[in-house]
Design a protein around this motif. Structure first.
Motif: not given
Length: 308
Positions: A65-78, A150-157
């Motif tokens: 799971l943490p690898f998938a989350e980081r991958a999605l975060s990197a893809l979205r950022e790009g 979990a119903s909210f979306v949270s983006l780390p700052i």
């Protein structure tokens, strides 16, 4: 490996069911199930243990799971960086934030962001009450802490921000510097209201567990910024987010107490009710805040760095 399959996995894990993930992603539950099956075949593992009534991650799923989350975060950022380059930002963006964070920390990056995008109107609502995250007509919220809904979306700052103990040099010279957490009970501690009650039981990490220290003092406020001001005025010891007091520490108005003791993790995140509300303006603001805090972090001495 498909982007949608990774997203289906991460959202299913967060929401606890294929149906909830499907509603969030606006697809059919069968499509979520098919995404998970494709991903499991690609990886050669079982990600979920499924029954008619429950859905839980397997041990392999928890590790992945943490690898998938980081991958999605990197893809979205790009994707965001490509998409946002030519966007004309306009309209109204309504934001809620804690009062002291908004007044003392966020005001400059918010103002700079608005000046960079003159077609955008920012409306800022300040409140210390956690229940007020979306009580005001806000699109997004800036909040401390780990989001459990979990119903909210949270983006780390600032994901590694922590609470710190602090007091003015004048107070510590007059009353002595505590040598341990237990000695806090011998000091005037500055207390603010949290979730409708005095925050007088301070939490600290303790190995794999947690430690609570009961404190007291003659001053209590329903505005967390007042605690910082009282501390600067030499009225006692406070315990708040490092972001709230870092400027005072850097300027010498406050001193970190027991700096060798790690405070409670208090990440700063941008929160919105649904992925659909991650408009270009919200995404651009998120990137702007991350860059601002990273630059601010690097400009300070190592003991004041928040780990943005």
């Amino acid at each position: 490996m498909r982007f949608d399959d990774l997203t289906a996995f991460v959202r299913s894990a967060a929401t606890g069911s294929f149906s909830n993930a499907a509603r969030e992603m606006d697809v059919l539950p069968a499509q979520i199930s098919a995404s998970i099956k494709r991903l499991e075949m690609e990886l050669g593992i079982r990600l979920f243990a499924r029954s008619t009534r429950s859905l839980r991650l397997t041990a392999d799923g928890e590790r992945y799971l943490p690898f998938a989350e980081r991958a999605l975060s990197a893809l979205r950022e790009g994707q965001e960086n490509l998409r946002l380059q030519d966007v004309d930002f306009s309209g109204v963006l309504q934001i809620t934030a804690p009062s002291d964070l908004g007044r003392n920390v966020l005001l400059k990056p918010f103002t700079d962001f608005r000046l960079e995008h003159p077609g955008l109107e920012l409306r800022l609502f300040l409140s210390d009450q956690l229940t007020d995250v979306f009580r005001e007509p806000a699109d997004i919220a800036l909040r401390y802490g780990i989001l459990e809904d979990a119903s909210f979306v949270s983006l780390p700052i600032v994901p590694r921000n922590r609470r710190v103990l602090f007091a003015s040099p004048a107070y510590l010279d007059a009353h002595g510097r505590p040598g341990s957490l237990e000695e806090l009970c011998e000091h005037d501690c500055l207390i603010y209201m949290l979730s409708g009650r005095p925050y007088d039981r301070w939490e600290f990490p303790d190995g794999e567990g947690r430690k609570w220290i009961d404190v007291s003092g003659p001053l209590v406020a329903n505005d967390a910024d007042v605690v910082r001001r009282w501390a600067v005025a030499g009225q006692g010891i406070g315990y708040k987010s490092e972001l709230d007091v870092a400027e005072d520490v850097f300027a010498g108005r406050l001193e970190v107490v027991l700096p060798e003791i790690e405070g409670k993790l208090s990440p700063l995140s941008l929160i919105c009710p649904h992925w659909r509300q991650l408009t270009p303006s919200v995404q651009k603001l998120c990137a702007h805040l991350r860059e601002y805090f990273l630059a601010l972090d690097h400009s300070r001495s190592p003991e004041l760095r928040t780990g943005a």
